[in-house]
Design a protein around this motif. Sequence first.
Motif, PDB file in Angstrom:
ATOM      1  N   ARG A  18     -28.127 -82.719 -67.968  1.00 51.30           N
ATOM      2  CA  ARG A  18     -28.293 -84.294 -67.757  1.00 51.30           C
ATOM      3  C   ARG A  18     -28.871 -85.170 -68.877  1.00 51.30           C
ATOM      4  O   ARG A  18     -29.409 -85.268 -69.700  1.00 51.30           O
ATOM      5  N   ARG A  45     -18.317 -86.306 -75.978  1.00 50.76           N
ATOM      6  CA  ARG A  45     -18.696 -86.389 -74.128  1.00 50.76           C
ATOM      7  C   ARG A  45     -20.163 -86.989 -73.392  1.00 50.76           C
ATOM      8  O   ARG A  45     -20.043 -87.647 -72.681  1.00 50.76           O
ATOM      9  N   ARG A  46     -20.816 -86.506 -74.281  1.00 53.81           N
ATOM     10  CA  ARG A  46     -22.248 -87.558 -73.833  1.00 53.81           C
ATOM     11  C   ARG A  46     -22.039 -88.660 -73.801  1.00 53.81           C
ATOM     12  O   ARG A  46     -22.868 -89.662 -72.832  1.00 53.81           O
ATOM     13  N   ARG A  49     -20.075 -90.576 -71.161  1.00 58.75           N
ATOM     14  CA  ARG A  49     -20.524 -90.508 -69.970  1.00 58.75           C
ATOM     15  C   ARG A  49     -21.580 -91.192 -69.253  1.00 58.75           C
ATOM     16  O   ARG A  49     -22.155 -92.179 -68.030  1.00 58.75           O
ATOM     17  N   ARG A  50     -22.635 -91.834 -71.034  1.00 61.86           N
ATOM     18  CA  ARG A  50     -23.376 -93.303 -70.430  1.00 61.86           C
ATOM     19  C   ARG A  50     -22.798 -93.868 -70.580  1.00 61.86           C
ATOM     20  O   ARG A  50     -23.110 -94.873 -69.787  1.00 61.86           O
ATOM     21  N   GLU A  52     -20.083 -94.637 -68.933  1.00 60.47           N
ATOM     22  CA  GLU A  52     -19.362 -94.776 -67.719  1.00 60.47           C
ATOM     23  C   GLU A  52     -20.364 -94.771 -67.007  1.00 60.47           C
ATOM     24  O   GLU A  52     -20.225 -95.916 -65.589  1.00 60.47           O
ATOM     25  N   SER A  75     -25.044 -96.624 -74.844  1.00 59.58           N
ATOM     26  CA  SER A  75     -23.862 -95.848 -74.995  1.00 59.58           C
ATOM     27  C   SER A  75     -23.645 -96.176 -77.298  1.00 59.58           C
ATOM     28  O   SER A  75     -23.567 -95.274 -78.198  1.00 59.58           O
TER      29      SER A  75
END
Length: 567
Positions: A18, A45-46, A49-50, A52, A75
């Motif tokens: 998370r 990728r982290r 995700r942030r 998105e 981000s």
Amino acid sequence: SNARSSNDTACDGSAVDRLLDDRWELVVLSAHARTEPPDLGAALRRVGRRRELELAAVAGGGGMEVTGKVTVLDSATALKHLIALVGGEALYEAALGTYDLSLAYLVGTHSAMDPGEFVADLKRLQDIESEPLRRADVDARLGRWPSCVENLLRGGDIAGACEVAERRRLFPHALAALSESLVVEGLASPKESAIEVRREVTRAYAAFLSRERRHEDAAVALLSVGESRAALDEYREAVAWRPALALAARLGLSQNEQASIAEEICEVLELTDPSSAAIVAAQHLGDVDRAVGSLTRAREWRESARVAYLHDRADLVETVVAPCAAEAAQGVLSEATELPSRLDKYLTRLRDLSTRREAMRRAIDAGSEAWRGDRPGGDDDDAASEAPSLASGVSGMSAYTDRTAGARTATSHARSGVPSTQGGRKPTRKQRRGKKAGAGLRAGGPTEERDLAAHLASGAVAGSLGDPRALEEIGELTELLVSLGHAEDAAALQRAVSDAVAALESAREEARLRGEALNREAAAAADNEEAVVDATKVSVGAHAASKEVQTAAAQWKWAALRGSNAR
């Protein structure tokens, strides 16, 4: 190393799935960037995700899921943190490696990269409709060739995949990927993907192997996909006569076609493998004359007589085998007669070198004693005065050529290979070969005695008599001579070969002892000077074993002929 270990531990198994608050999220990103090797893909990728979650929050689809109560990290901040750690270009390449073009665009806009450097590139990639082909393009750019081949296959670009596989020698990887039920776009069914694509890739692999002259491997590859006729052509190209003729019969070719293949193969084998050519000629062509002739060229005396009599062709023994045997016996007799004198010449030179070296050593010792002022007497004056003549004599005489020292001196200036001051002269072919492969035995060289001892101890001076099967072939030859009524000639041949073998063994033993003595002296000198023994010392045991002459016994063959060996 402790820091590296802690970084790896922090990132293994996605230590945190998370997203975290600002402080600890930056720590995780730093750990991904600093691990060995760096895992920039996981860090990006982290960030993705942030990004998105931020877009979803703006669109009213929910907020960001974090562990802290207050979230201030966005981000853009996380991305700038990574750029500060690894640089904009490196992070852009890593973003491309995730195949996420929007993420790559995000990296480009937040770094110092010129939009002209990446916008057009991303637009070109976006225009590629097939996702596997787009990924293959990225893989090729990043040098990820195995993945590039797989994605090309998935995208249906079989020719492109084969081209990359050939250039990067990845055909085995491509075939392994196909065997794992790789789904290819544009094909009717998975079954078609598993069969047709594999056949096409295998054909390309076989063509590649054939161009590398690995014809038998190419034939096996073709057989694996049912291309038997193409495999037969590869076997013929490899002159692999057994599988070629067996496959020709399996394919049900006509007798004329099989005979044509056998004729083609036999013509090549006559030049490279006469024994096999004889089998093809006798069993597949029915040509006994040709088979017996090939066996005599292969020095298969027993087999040549057997084949002739097997096919009721006793006349071939008189007209083909006997003349060839007489010619071979004359050649062996001449070589065996000449070998002892050649060995004596080499041994004489070796002994002379040993004598000269001992005299030189005594002269040097005498000179050293005189220099120190403690010379015991005048007995060594002769040795000291003898040194200059000995030194000049070693380099002036050649034991390995028929040319005189005077003749060589007369032409030395005219044929000098020393470059002039006007750009120099290219070395001759002989000089280049000498530099590459070694000049061999050279009279007057600093290691002549050592090289000569090694040469004699190895048995290389024996010529064809030193071949592993030489005595076996000569034994068959003498047996044939006796059966043809030439027992006296056979006895003379065996006696000459026995004398040559005995002389060779004696010379090898003397050279071995001389080599061991030189090794001991070199080791003693190295100990005294605290230096490493010269690597050119005579490795008598290993060198001799590499070309061992098969001489278990001087009386090596027929007992009936031994009585005439006594003199």
